[in-house]
Design an enzyme around this catalytic site. Structure first.
Site, short mmCIF file in Angstrom:
data_model
loop_
_atom_site.label_atom_id
_atom_site.label_comp_id
_atom_site.label_asym_id
_atom_site.label_seq_id
_atom_site.Cartn_x
_atom_site.Cartn_y
_atom_site.Cartn_z
N GLY A 7 1.03 -1.02 0.01
CA GLY A 7 -0.34 0.31 0.00
C GLY A 7 0.75 1.36 -0.13
O GLY A 7 1.82 1.70 1.20
N ALA A 8 1.43 1.53 -1.08
CA ALA A 8 1.91 3.37 -1.40
C ALA A 8 1.44 4.29 -1.72
O ALA A 8 1.16 5.14 -2.56
CB ALA A 8 2.49 2.70 -2.13
N LYS A 77 -5.78 0.08 2.23
CA LYS A 77 -7.01 -0.10 3.27
C LYS A 77 -7.78 -1.25 3.75
O LYS A 77 -7.33 -2.26 2.98
CB LYS A 77 -8.58 0.19 2.33
CG LYS A 77 -7.97 1.50 1.56
CD LYS A 77 -8.67 2.49 2.60
CE LYS A 77 -8.34 4.48 1.83
NZ LYS A 77 -8.86 5.24 2.65
N ASN A 103 -5.38 2.37 10.40
CA ASN A 103 -6.36 3.00 11.22
C ASN A 103 -6.65 1.48 11.57
O ASN A 103 -7.83 0.75 11.32
CB ASN A 103 -6.90 3.96 10.46
CG ASN A 103 -6.07 5.44 10.81
OD1 ASN A 103 -4.99 5.45 11.69
ND2 ASN A 103 -6.33 6.34 9.77
N LYS A 186 -5.38 5.30 19.55
CA LYS A 186 -5.74 5.89 18.63
C LYS A 186 -6.59 5.61 18.07
O LYS A 186 -7.23 7.03 17.58
CB LYS A 186 -4.35 5.02 17.78
CG LYS A 186 -4.23 5.87 16.26
CD LYS A 186 -4.02 7.29 16.25
CE LYS A 186 -4.55 7.99 13.90
NZ LYS A 186 -3.28 7.17 13.63
N ASN A 190 -9.94 8.32 16.34
CA ASN A 190 -10.65 7.72 15.11
C ASN A 190 -11.85 7.60 15.59
O ASN A 190 -13.22 8.16 14.49
CB ASN A 190 -10.38 7.04 14.22
CG ASN A 190 -8.48 6.52 13.93
OD1 ASN A 190 -8.07 5.94 13.71
ND2 ASN A 190 -8.24 7.19 12.94
N GLU A 270 -13.46 2.35 5.94
CA GLU A 270 -13.06 1.17 6.92
C GLU A 270 -14.32 1.27 8.43
O GLU A 270 -13.14 0.79 8.90
CB GLU A 270 -12.08 2.34 7.55
CG GLU A 270 -11.09 2.18 5.88
CD GLU A 270 -9.52 2.52 6.45
OE1 GLU A 270 -8.41 1.54 5.98
OE2 GLU A 270 -8.99 3.40 6.89
#
Length: 309
Positions: A7-8, A77, A103, A186, A190, A270
């Protein structure tokens, strides 16, 4: 250290490009063909503040033909996690560490099911990034820490080596003996803004101007904290409102959550790995989560409407 990013996008490029500039052997793996071609042809353009630099780094559409890595960092994702790691088994050697910086919660379980729990450690990052175009990224790395750790809290040589590699690139990184607490901290941030921003279509400035939204955010965070407590996790965030306040620190009025950005692009979100993980935890530990259930339902409804267009 040989590091591959599954994933870039903006974040993968921000971290991967910074590591590459400091001498790490980085490969950015992403199916976005124009992006990969631009990086290989022109280098990765990293914009930070008023300056911009070009970093030479290898990019690939997939992991075919690559040698096993020392470290694989997963930044796809959330809903692509299983497919991405299934397709990357060839780069997982006997000593390869696999770490998610995504996340939400639940990625490590998926990674462990595919490659074995012994390969997996956890991490969270506060680095930010924005994809401006193929091969061109805003990298918000200055002073933004990354925290990593083993599930059992041990200070292993591999975790310390990864932290040292980040530090060498001027990416603040620490090894935690309470990584689950870090991950939940975290998650609380979110939970406080993502779904509410997506549902209301509000950027941060206007989101924080509505008292009813703040009250709902605090209620959602309180549920998440109750689930964390029931599961035995020690949090550093002590009050639900603290997560709401922390979520906006240092961000401009026009900032958009990733959930809002996904919906504006007509993409699924997500939500299952953020508010949805709170709901699943609530079921497991018999903790009521009606606010988070409502937020999940609302986002799912919006996704369904967009899908039907």
């Amino acid at each position: 250290m040989k590091i591959y990013f599954l994933g870039a996008g903006a974040l993968g490029c921000a971290i991967g490009g910074t590591l590459a500039a400091a001498g790490s052997e980085v490969t950015l793996i992403d199916p976005f063909e124009a992006h990969v071609e631009a990086i290989n042809r022109d280098g990765l353009r990293l914009k930070g503040g008023d300056t911009e630099r070009v970093v030479k780094v290898r990019a690939a559409l997939d992991s075919h033909g690559l040698e096993p890595a020392d470290l694989v960092i997963v930044l796809v994702k959330s809903f692509h996690t299983r497919a991405a790691i299934e397709g990357a088994k060839g780069i997982i050697g006997p000593e390869t560490a696999v770490m998610s910086l995504q996340n939400g919660m639940g990625h490590e379980e998926i990674l462990s099911e595919v490659v074995g729990r012994e390969h997996v450690l956890a991490g969270k990052t506060y680095v930010g990034g924005v994809l401006l175009g193929p091969g061109h990224v805003i990298a918000g790395t200055r002073g933004k820490r990354t925290v990593i750790g083993e599930f059992d809290g041990s200070m292993t040589p591999r975790a310390q080596a990864i932290a040292a590699e980040f530090e060498r690139a001027d990416l603040p990184c620490e090894v935690s003996d309470n990584i689950m607490g870090v991950m939940w901290d975290k998650l609380l941030i979110n939970v406080s803004t993502g779904a509410l921003s997506g549902i209301t279509g509000q950027v941060y400035g206007s989101l924080y101007a509505v008292p009813e939204i703040e009250a709902t955010a605090i209620a959602a965070v309180a549920e998440a904290m109750a689930v964390a407590k029931a599961s035995g996790v020690t949090l550093s965030i002590k009050e639900p409102r603290d997560a709401w306040v922390m979520a906006a620190e240092g961000l401009p009025y026009e900032f958009k959550t990733s959930m809002l950005q996904s919906l504006e692009k007509g993409s699924i979100t997500e939500i299952d790995f953020i508010n949805g993980s709170v709901v699943r935890g609530g079921r497991k530990f018999n903790v009521p989560t009606p606010v988070n259930q409502t937020l999940v339902a609302a986002i799912k409804g919006i996704e369904r409407r967009l899908e039907a267009k």
